[in-house]
Design an enzyme around this catalytic site. Structure first.
Site, PDB file in Angstrom:
ATOM      1  N   CYS A  35      28.360 -26.069  -2.834  1.00  0.00           N
ATOM      2  CA  CYS A  35      29.430 -26.737  -2.103  1.00  0.00           C
ATOM      3  C   CYS A  35      28.887 -27.254  -0.780  1.00  0.00           C
ATOM      4  O   CYS A  35      27.829 -26.852  -0.322  1.00  0.00           O
ATOM      5  CB  CYS A  35      30.557 -25.760  -1.769  1.00  0.00           C
ATOM      6  N   GLY A  61      27.905 -31.099  -4.212  1.00  0.00           N
ATOM      7  CA  GLY A  61      29.042 -30.776  -5.074  1.00  0.00           C
ATOM      8  C   GLY A  61      29.790 -32.026  -5.472  1.00  0.00           C
ATOM      9  O   GLY A  61      30.213 -32.786  -4.601  1.00  0.00           O
ATOM     10  N   ASN A 138      31.143 -22.519   1.520  1.00  0.00           N
ATOM     11  CA  ASN A 138      29.968 -22.689   0.666  1.00  0.00           C
ATOM     12  C   ASN A 138      29.334 -21.318   0.499  1.00  0.00           C
ATOM     13  O   ASN A 138      28.997 -20.667   1.488  1.00  0.00           O
ATOM     14  CB  ASN A 138      28.979 -23.654   1.340  1.00  0.00           C
ATOM     15  N   GLY A 139      29.173 -20.906  -0.744  1.00  0.00           N
ATOM     16  CA  GLY A 139      28.556 -19.608  -0.994  1.00  0.00           C
ATOM     17  C   GLY A 139      29.355 -18.846  -2.028  1.00  0.00           C
ATOM     18  O   GLY A 139      30.063 -19.446  -2.842  1.00  0.00           O
ATOM     19  N   TYR A 279      15.055 -27.498  -3.792  1.00  0.00           N
ATOM     20  CA  TYR A 279      15.819 -28.472  -4.567  1.00  0.00           C
ATOM     21  C   TYR A 279      17.130 -28.950  -3.942  1.00  0.00           C
ATOM     22  O   TYR A 279      17.422 -30.147  -3.928  1.00  0.00           O
ATOM     23  CB  TYR A 279      16.103 -27.883  -5.955  1.00  0.00           C
TER      24      TYR A 279
END
Ligand code: SF4
Length: 499
Positions: A35, A61, A138-139, A279
């Protein structure tokens, strides 16, 4: 509270008969990003900068997007399934419309926890006795389930299966009871796992990062506005500048005076996700003082030293292997060339209705340049290998187009273990590396040789000791206690077996 929920209906749970990672070699080859979060506080309408920020962070995302703003009296919310440009389409003029206010937060999502429905899309907004609270996350909260049960017993009701809602309810309960500062601190002591969040409490904007700093979070300035975002590439898109990383365990508040550090909860240990550098993150982002592009070219350079090969040309798997291939070429002296062309207008294959049209789309998506490949000994560089389907497909394509030899070089060690911290890699059986030797993997992907970067050289390229990083999906040892898994700070870096 205005709550405008918009859904395109295309990106929800996949319908029966949809292509799966097994049936479509372009699906799920790299873990889907997790995210992106953003928050803006300033003297202008926040909507436009939130929109630009979300577009700059779209790579993190693509499943849903949303924006929540506070106009001085109420929170406005719009979220929907799909890309940022689909949820906030140009044809509607992209005006802020009802999303007015000088403070707001935004979110793009690829779910790793909870179902892929509009209810689970961010931001989440609630009202309580102190007004409105909104959160973008995010996470992944690893103890979300027991926390949820605890909160339910105390009277909280939940509408979704998202861990973000659990986090918001926990924050709300603690903040209503103890005030903002102590409430945040109390919540941090209970929440486990990875979280980088932006939080709106009426007209106040906060940024909070988990104590291990697993996911990135940065703060910067754009004109008279302050921006908190997942990655620093946002600031360039907005013609602004980065101020700094938010520290692991730090809560910051943006005020008219700038960035105020409220507290930092940290025991000196960090566990920055190595995969952000390998990445996920954009190469132009700077994460915890390291530019991602620099890390990736260094990965390529060390890869060339670790796994030298006699070859005619180095080509990247676009786009994610480019910087690594460049580093490999620079170190080895073997010329770099584009050898595979990605058609950026081919569309997303998974919404195509038949297997035939999907196969055609695969070919449309990645085509070889014959003159670069034919009769040549090729070094094919990718950032990582997850399932192995894409690299197998590309190796076969290079052979069909006359490559004399194909030597695959990978800019990370073998990924063979699940991620519990917000990356869509949940089961061991999805990894081509699990339970295999490097030679067995080579055989499976059809390459003449295969070389992975070592953990030692990965940490060297990132410029941080292994103990400062999360290497869980490489080693199977995690920086957060996960039931049934090994718990450590990666004390020993070498000698891990892929099993
Ligand atoms: S397990 Fe892997 S992908 Fe997940 S946070 Fe750790 S390093 Fe990143």
């Amino acid at each position: 509270m205005e709550n405008t929920l918009t859904t395109s209906g295309k990106r929800g749970a996949l319908p029966v008969g949809s292509p799966t990672p097994e049936s479509d070699p372009t699906i799920g080859q790299k873990p889907d990003e997790h995210c992106a979060v953003v928050g803006i506080y300033g003297k202008e309408q926040a909507f436009y900068d939130l929109l630009v920020s979300l577009k700059a962070l779209q790579h993190r995302g693509q499943e849903s997007a949303g924006i929540a703003t506070f106009d001085g009296s109420v929170v406005h919310l719009k979220k929907g399934m799909g890309l940022v440009s689909e949820v906030f389409p140009e044809r509607e003029g992209v005006t802020y419309g009802s999303l007015s206010g000088n403070v707001g937060i935004g979110h793009t999502r690829y779910s790793t926890q909870g179902t892929k429905t509009i209810e689970n899309a961010g931001p989440f907004v609630i009202s309580n006795s102190i007004g409105y609270m909104a959160i973008s996350h995010n996470g992944e909260i690893t103890n979300a389930e027991p926390l949820k049960e605890e909160l339910k017993k105390k009277g909280s009701a939940f509408l979704t299966s998202s861990d973000t809602e659990v986090m918001l309810m926990e924050l709300s309960r603690e903040i209503v009871e103890k005030g903002v500062k102590n409430g945040f601190r109390a919540a941090v002591s209970k929440l486990k796992g990875a979280y980088a969040v932006t939080v709106l409490i009426n007209d106040r904007l906060f940024g909070l990062r988990d104590p291990l700093g697993i996911r990135p979070l940065v703060v910067g300035k754009v004109r008279d506005n302050y921006v908190i975002a997942s990655e620093s590439c946002v600031f360039e898109s907005l013609d602004g500048e980065m101020i700094r990383d938010i520290k692991p365990g730090e809560l910051v508040e943006i005020t008219n005076d700038g960035v105020e550090s409220i507290f930092t909860v940290n025991n000196g240990k960090t566990a920055h996700c190595m995969f952000e550098y390998v990445y996920f993150a954009r190469p132009d982002s700077i994460i915890d003082d390291m530019e991602v592009f620099t890390v990736r070219t260094e990965i390529g350079r060390l890869l060339a030293k670790e796994h030298p090969v006699d070859a005619d040309v180095v080509i990247p798997v676009p786009d994610s292997g480019r910087a690594q291939a460049l580093g490999f070429s620079n170190e080895s002296g073997i010329p770099y060339s584009e050898g595979l062309i990605k058609n950026r207008y081919s569309g997303r294959t998974f919404i195509m209705p038949t297997q035939k049209s999907r196969s055609a789309a695969v070919k449309l998506k990645l085509n070889p340049i014959k003159s670069v490949i034919s009769g040549k000994k090729v070094v094919l560089v990718d950032d990582s290998i997850i399932r192995g389907n894409t690299i197998r497909h590309i190796v076969a394509m290079l052979r069909r187009n006359g490559a004399a030899e194909i030597h695959v070089r990978v800019g990370s060690p073998p990924i063979a273990h699940a991620c519990y911290f917000g990356v869509d890699m949940k089961t061991k059986d999805q990894f081509v590396a699990t339970g295999k030797t490097v030679d067995q993997i080579r055989e499976e992907i059809g390459a003449d040789s295969l070389g992975y970067l070592s953990i030692h050289n990965l940490t060297k390229a990132i410029g941080k000791p292994g103990k400062a990083l999360c290497l869980g999906c490489l080693t199977g040892e995690y920086p957060v206690n996960i039931a049934g898994e090994k718990y450590s700070y990666q004390a020993e870096l070498e000698g891990y077996q892929v099993s």
